[in-house]
Design a protein around this motif. Structure first.
Motif, short mmCIF file in Angstrom:
data_model
loop_
_atom_site.label_atom_id
_atom_site.label_comp_id
_atom_site.label_asym_id
_atom_site.label_seq_id
_atom_site.Cartn_x
_atom_site.Cartn_y
_atom_site.Cartn_z
N ALA A 130 8.51 -2.09 1.90
CA ALA A 130 7.36 -2.88 1.47
C ALA A 130 6.05 -2.20 1.84
CB ALA A 130 7.43 -4.28 2.08
N ILE A 131 5.98 -1.66 3.05
CA ILE A 131 4.76 -0.99 3.48
C ILE A 131 4.50 0.26 2.64
CG2 ILE A 131 3.65 0.20 5.42
CD1 ILE A 131 5.10 -1.69 7.29
N GLY A 132 5.55 1.03 2.39
CA GLY A 132 5.39 2.21 1.55
C GLY A 132 4.95 1.87 0.14
N TRP A 136 1.61 2.90 -2.17
CA TRP A 136 1.65 3.41 -3.54
C TRP A 136 0.85 2.52 -4.49
CZ3 TRP A 136 2.97 8.01 -5.33
CH2 TRP A 136 3.76 8.84 -4.53
N LEU A 137 0.79 1.24 -4.22
CA LEU A 137 -0.06 0.36 -5.03
C LEU A 137 -1.52 0.79 -4.94
CD1 LEU A 137 1.25 -3.30 -4.47
CD2 LEU A 137 1.00 -2.12 -6.66
N TRP A 138 -1.97 1.16 -3.76
CA TRP A 138 -3.34 1.64 -3.60
C TRP A 138 -3.54 2.96 -4.35
CZ3 TRP A 138 -3.46 0.73 2.41
CH2 TRP A 138 -3.55 -0.65 2.65
N LEU A 139 -2.55 3.83 -4.27
CA LEU A 139 -2.67 5.12 -4.97
C LEU A 139 -2.75 4.94 -6.48
CD1 LEU A 139 -0.12 7.32 -2.97
CD2 LEU A 139 -2.60 7.47 -2.91
N TYR A 140 -1.98 3.98 -7.01
CA TYR A 140 -1.93 3.78 -8.46
C TYR A 140 -3.09 2.93 -8.99
CZ TYR A 140 2.88 5.56 -8.39
OH TYR A 140 3.99 6.34 -8.26
N ASN A 141 -3.87 2.33 -8.11
CA ASN A 141 -4.97 1.49 -8.57
C ASN A 141 -5.98 2.33 -9.36
OD1 ASN A 141 -7.81 0.11 -8.14
ND2 ASN A 141 -6.26 -1.48 -7.81
N GLY A 142 -6.44 1.78 -10.48
CA GLY A 142 -7.31 2.55 -11.36
C GLY A 142 -8.75 2.64 -10.88
N TYR A 143 -9.20 1.74 -10.02
CA TYR A 143 -10.61 1.69 -9.65
C TYR A 143 -10.90 2.32 -8.28
CZ TYR A 143 -11.13 -1.31 -13.69
OH TYR A 143 -11.12 -1.78 -14.97
N PHE A 144 -10.00 2.15 -7.32
CA PHE A 144 -10.23 2.79 -6.02
C PHE A 144 -9.03 3.62 -5.57
CE2 PHE A 144 -8.76 -1.57 -5.23
CZ PHE A 144 -7.63 -1.35 -4.47
N PHE A 163 -2.30 3.01 -13.69
CA PHE A 163 -0.93 3.52 -13.86
C PHE A 163 0.07 2.40 -14.10
CE2 PHE A 163 -3.01 7.01 -11.72
CZ PHE A 163 -2.41 8.13 -12.26
N LEU A 164 -0.13 1.27 -13.47
CA LEU A 164 0.84 0.18 -13.54
C LEU A 164 0.52 -0.82 -14.65
CD1 LEU A 164 1.30 -0.50 -9.73
CD2 LEU A 164 2.62 1.02 -11.22
N ALA A 165 -0.48 -0.53 -15.47
CA ALA A 165 -0.84 -1.43 -16.57
C ALA A 165 -0.30 -0.97 -17.90
CB ALA A 165 -2.36 -1.58 -16.66
N LEU A 249 5.72 -3.35 -7.01
CA LEU A 249 4.78 -2.59 -7.84
C LEU A 249 4.40 -3.34 -9.11
CD1 LEU A 249 6.17 1.06 -7.59
CD2 LEU A 249 4.23 0.08 -6.38
N THR A 250 5.39 -3.86 -9.84
CA THR A 250 5.10 -4.38 -11.18
C THR A 250 5.71 -5.74 -11.47
OG1 THR A 250 7.06 -3.31 -12.14
CG2 THR A 250 5.01 -2.01 -12.07
N GLU A 251 6.66 -6.20 -10.63
CA GLU A 251 7.41 -7.43 -10.90
C GLU A 251 8.12 -7.37 -12.26
OE1 GLU A 251 5.13 -10.95 -10.40
OE2 GLU A 251 4.57 -10.50 -8.33
N GLY A 252 8.51 -6.17 -12.66
CA GLY A 252 9.23 -6.00 -13.92
C GLY A 252 8.34 -5.74 -15.11
#
Length: 310
Positions: A130-132, A136-144, A163-165, A249-252
């Motif tokens: 979960a922590i990892g 990765w959620l922060w890395l994939y964020n488009g704005y920051f 990335f996740l959109a 990351l995406t909930e599917g």
């Protein structure tokens, strides 16, 4: 005259009591484990099979036979989910094996600071998933996120990229995260196998003029092949069952692009309260994992016989 059978009877009775006591002791030792398996594994599995024949929800249960399975057979969306799951598993496991083999080869080489690099390869495997995934959620964020910002600075994109959109980028981003989590385990297992290869084989090949690539292809790979087979099949099972990474990351999503069988089962049974349909999906997963297990035992036995491993 003394009857021999009467003399031997006490000894036979004593041996019989000893055998019975040993058998009772063995059953007492196995009892807790058998109880644990029955309560934690067998009963939930039997209950899942029973619910798969029901139309079950918060309102109650109703027997409908094979209707849930028939619906899955006729569902084009479910077929796409199966194909997506196997595609996800194939890409992820392939990358884990290739990167793990490269990493193990480098860590097995005589280079300065080798012990430090062996320690540094551990964190993705050791820290909670979960922590990892939050990282990765922060890395994939488009704005920051770092990745989107780097792409904008290099001129690859003109605007923030989420990335996740997007369907394709979300799918492959989830694979990258899963590979990041799984590669350390594969690397360490391959490294342990390489260290068990006899140095005499390398020295004899070196004396005969064999190059590094030849020694790697003709000595290292055949010697660690049982471990490669074991890790490929076990990693396939683990990746098939992977839930936390996709869900965090995406909930599917988006639009089901990262929905695998595990995520689809969770959504159906827990999110939509369709316990019968979710149970039918769970039974199919159990069958597929059973086939994986049989394949694992079959191929491992073949490889062990070929390379003389007992």
């Amino acid at each position: 005259m003394v009857d021999v059978t009467q003399v031997m009877d006490p000894m036979a009775e004593s041996g019989s009591r000893k055998t019975m006591s040993e058998a009772l002791f063995a059953w007492l030792l196995m009892g807790p484990a058998m109880l644990f398996i029955a309560v934690i594994v067998a009963w939930p599995l039997a209950e899942t099979v029973r619910l798969s024949f029901m139309e079950a929800g918060l309102g109650g249960e109703k027997y409908i036979g094979l209707a849930n399975y028939q619906e899955l057979v006729d569902s084009r969306k479910f077929h796409q989910t199966i194909v997506r799951t196997f595609y996800w598993m194939f890409l992820s496991v392939s990358l884990k094996l290739v990167l793990g083999l490269i990493g193990a080869t480098l860590l097995n080489a005589a280079i300065p600071g080798r012990a430090l690099f062996r320690v540094l390869v551990m964190p993705p495997w050791v820290i909670p998933i979960a922590i990892g995934c939050i990282g990765w959620l922060w890395l994939y964020n488009g704005y920051f996120g770092v990745l989107s910002g780097t792409m904008m600075k290099l001129g690859i994109t003109d605007a923030p990229f989420e990335f996740l959109a997007q369907k394709q980028s979300a799918f492959y981003s989830a694979i990258v995260t899963d590979v990041w989590v799984g590669v350390p385990m594969v690397t360490l297992f391959f490294l342990a196998a390489m260290q068990g290869v006899s140095r005499d084989l390398y020295e004899a090949a070196w004396v005969d003029g064999a190059g590094r690539w030849y020694r790697f292809r003709r000595i290292t790979i055949p010697q660690i092949m049982p471990v490669i087979i074991s890790m490929s099949l076990l990693s396939a099972i683990f990746t098939f069952n992977s839930f936390e990474i996709i869900w965090i990351l995406t909930e599917g999503g988006p639009r089901g692009a990262t929905t695998t069988l595990i995520v689809d089962t969770y959504k159906t049974a827990i999110s939509n309260y369709k316990f019968g349909e979710g149970s039918a999906r769970a039974v199919i997963i159990v069958v597929l994992l059973g086939l994986f297990s049989l394949a694992y035992l079959f191929f491992l036995n073949k490889v062990n016989k070929k390379y003389g491993v007992k």
